[in-house]
Design a protein around this motif. Structure first.
Motif, short mmCIF file in Angstrom:
data_model
loop_
_atom_site.label_atom_id
_atom_site.label_comp_id
_atom_site.label_asym_id
_atom_site.label_seq_id
_atom_site.Cartn_x
_atom_site.Cartn_y
_atom_site.Cartn_z
N ASN A 1 1.05 -1.13 0.23
CA ASN A 1 0.09 -0.13 0.06
C ASN A 1 1.04 1.61 0.42
N ILE A 2 1.36 2.03 -1.19
CA ILE A 2 2.04 3.25 -0.88
C ILE A 2 1.06 4.03 -1.38
N GLU A 3 1.44 5.06 -0.28
CA GLU A 3 0.28 6.67 -0.51
C GLU A 3 1.40 7.57 -1.38
N GLU A 4 0.40 8.33 -1.47
CA GLU A 4 1.01 10.11 -2.28
C GLU A 4 1.55 10.39 -1.15
N ALA A 5 2.67 11.21 -2.22
CA ALA A 5 3.91 12.29 -1.91
C ALA A 5 5.31 11.15 -0.76
N LYS A 6 4.06 10.16 0.06
CA LYS A 6 4.54 9.76 1.14
C LYS A 6 6.29 9.56 1.12
N VAL A 7 7.11 9.59 2.05
CA VAL A 7 8.69 8.45 1.71
C VAL A 7 9.05 7.57 2.03
N TYR A 8 9.34 7.04 1.94
CA TYR A 8 9.79 5.32 2.03
C TYR A 8 11.44 4.80 2.26
N LYS A 9 11.91 4.31 2.96
CA LYS A 9 13.38 3.94 3.77
C LYS A 9 13.93 2.83 2.69
N PRO B 1 8.00 2.70 5.72
CA PRO B 1 7.70 3.89 5.84
C PRO B 1 8.10 5.20 6.11
N SER B 2 8.64 6.08 5.97
CA SER B 2 9.46 7.00 7.02
C SER B 2 8.61 6.96 8.46
N GLU B 3 7.02 7.06 8.15
CA GLU B 3 6.10 7.60 9.17
C GLU B 3 5.62 5.91 10.21
N THR B 4 5.77 6.11 11.26
CA THR B 4 5.88 4.67 12.24
C THR B 4 5.14 5.11 12.87
N TYR B 5 4.63 4.62 14.26
CA TYR B 5 3.57 5.25 15.12
C TYR B 5 5.32 5.02 16.35
N MET B 6 5.01 6.28 16.79
CA MET B 6 6.61 6.49 18.54
C MET B 6 7.64 6.42 17.02
N ARG B 7 8.15 6.77 15.77
CA ARG B 7 9.24 6.03 15.00
C ARG B 7 9.76 4.63 15.74
N TRP C 1 30.39 -7.55 0.32
CA TRP C 1 28.83 -6.24 0.21
C TRP C 1 28.90 -5.12 1.28
N THR C 2 28.16 -4.62 0.36
CA THR C 2 28.33 -2.90 0.71
C THR C 2 26.53 -2.48 1.59
N LYS C 3 26.47 -2.42 2.48
CA LYS C 3 24.61 -1.23 2.93
C LYS C 3 24.54 -0.66 1.90
N VAL C 4 23.59 -0.04 1.77
CA VAL C 4 23.01 0.77 0.64
C VAL C 4 21.45 1.16 1.13
N GLU C 5 21.34 2.67 0.84
CA GLU C 5 19.96 3.40 2.00
C GLU C 5 19.98 4.51 1.21
N PHE C 6 18.80 4.67 0.62
CA PHE C 6 18.26 5.71 -0.02
C PHE C 6 16.43 6.44 0.69
N ASP C 7 16.09 6.92 0.17
CA ASP C 7 14.69 6.97 0.22
C ASP C 7 13.83 7.33 -0.84
N LEU C 8 12.58 6.66 -1.16
CA LEU C 8 11.72 7.28 -2.12
C LEU C 8 10.95 7.52 -2.05
N GLN C 9 9.64 8.64 -2.64
CA GLN C 9 9.20 9.50 -3.00
C GLN C 9 7.89 9.34 -3.29
N SER C 10 6.99 8.73 -3.12
CA SER C 10 5.78 8.30 -4.34
C SER C 10 5.70 9.63 -4.86
N SER C 11 5.51 9.17 -6.29
CA SER C 11 4.24 10.72 -7.19
C SER C 11 3.54 10.13 -6.84
N GLU C 12 2.68 9.06 -6.60
CA GLU C 12 0.66 8.27 -6.74
C GLU C 12 0.32 8.03 -5.36
#
Length: 333
Positions: free
Chosen positions: A150-158, A236-242, A199-210
């Protein structure tokens, strides 16, 4: 002379049967003709307050109530370990984009995590140009999560993942619709040869347009070579109490104002086999190093991202007293 065990068991059975029959005759039947009276005194002066800690929540990991439910991780089987520590492992629900003429996918024991030895090896046979041209969208793998993400518009996902390759890389990580035709967000990882030789850890954010309630995470490329993946996560970047719980579900639990939180379940703790029982000590520490286990009671793999520590944290966030369900080797208490 010793009496055989089977003979003793048979005699004991008949003795117990005789005792039960006598009980029926002399006690139950004699009481059948009697009457009883029950008096209830409900006067206010005799009432007592029900203790506050009598009301709470009993959590059970069933039907993905935790992994895929309360816990906000969107990737199902993020470590490709659903088949256990042996190869070939079960990568379900990961699926391949492409066919055997342009991509080969397999599992091996090359992971950098001793407790999670399985990694996914992807060999790309096609190129962006030349004789063996990749399909327009590239080839790779995708994960639909738990019945679709469930991907929500304008939300940021890690996004977090581990990568290893000795080849140059041009890898696109994207959120798309379930058929791959609608692109919601994308990020491209480019690297020269040897950049990811370890082995390398890669991290970034994705922001959904729709918004799309039935999305998937896909890893695609049009560059030939071999690349290994492990511990692919999307949160999701926003979770309960982070703290990693879905805000909507955890908020509903908080609204119940529970005084106790009993976890992580009953049958789930036992397992049909002791080897598949919940072991709290293997569900703490960095999530990449948790071995996970097969939930054989309800029939699915759990990576134990929602572990002992997370349940204690949830109890604290809810203002509830934690009650840990213990497997005593035969049943749960």
């Amino acid at each position: 002379m010793a009496v055989p065990r089977r003979s003793l068991d048979g005699r004991l059975f008949w003795v117990l049967g005789l005792v039960c029959a006598m009980y029926q005759i002399f006690f139950v039947r004699s009481a059948a003709g009697q009457t009883a009276q029950l008096s209830v005194n409900a006067s206010p002066q005799n009432t007592q307050m029900i203790p506050e800690n009598m009301f709470g929540i009993f959590f059970e990991e069933i039907n993905h109530a935790g992994a895929g439910g309360l816990w906000a991780e969107l990737v199902n089987n993020r470590g490709f370990e659903a088949g256990g520590p042996n190869t070939p492992s079960n990568i379900d629900p990961w699926l391949i984009i492409g066919d055997e003429s342009n991509i080969i996918v397999a599992t091996d024991r090359s992971s950098c995590f001793a407790t999670n030895p399985i990694a996914l090896r992807m060999e790309v046979l096609c190129e962006s140009s030349g004789n063996d041209v990749c399909p327009p969208g590239g080839v790779g793998i995708y994960n639909p999560g738990f019945w679709g993400m469930n991907i929500e518009e304008a939300k940021v996902y890690k996004v977090s993942m581990y990568i290893m390759s000795s080849d140059s890389m041009d890898l696109t990580v994207s959120l798309t619709s379930s058929d791959g035709l609608q692109n919601l967000a994308a990020y491209t990882i480019t690297a020269d040869k040897e950049d990811f030789k370890e082995w390398t850890k890669v991290e970034f954010d994705l922001q959904s347009s729709e918004r799309n309630p039935n999305s998937r995470l896909q890893l695609t490329t049009r560059t030939s070579g071999i690349v290994w993946f492990d511990q692919v996560s999307l949160m999701p970047s926003e979770t309960y109490m982070r703290h990693g719980y879905r805000k909507d579900l955890a908020s509903m639990l908080a609204n119940l104002k529970p005084k106790i939180l009993k976890f992580p379940g009953g049958n789930y703790v036992m397992g049909n086999y002791l080897s598949n029982a919940f072991r709290w000590s293997e569900t703490v520490g960095p999530w990449e190093e948790r071995p996970g286990h097969f939930n054989d009671v309800w029939g699915y793999w759990t990576d134990d991202g929602l572990g002992f520590f997370e349940f204690l944290q949830l109890a604290e966030d809810l203002g509830a007293c934690p009650v840990w369900v213990v497997n005593d080797g035969n049943y749960y208490v």
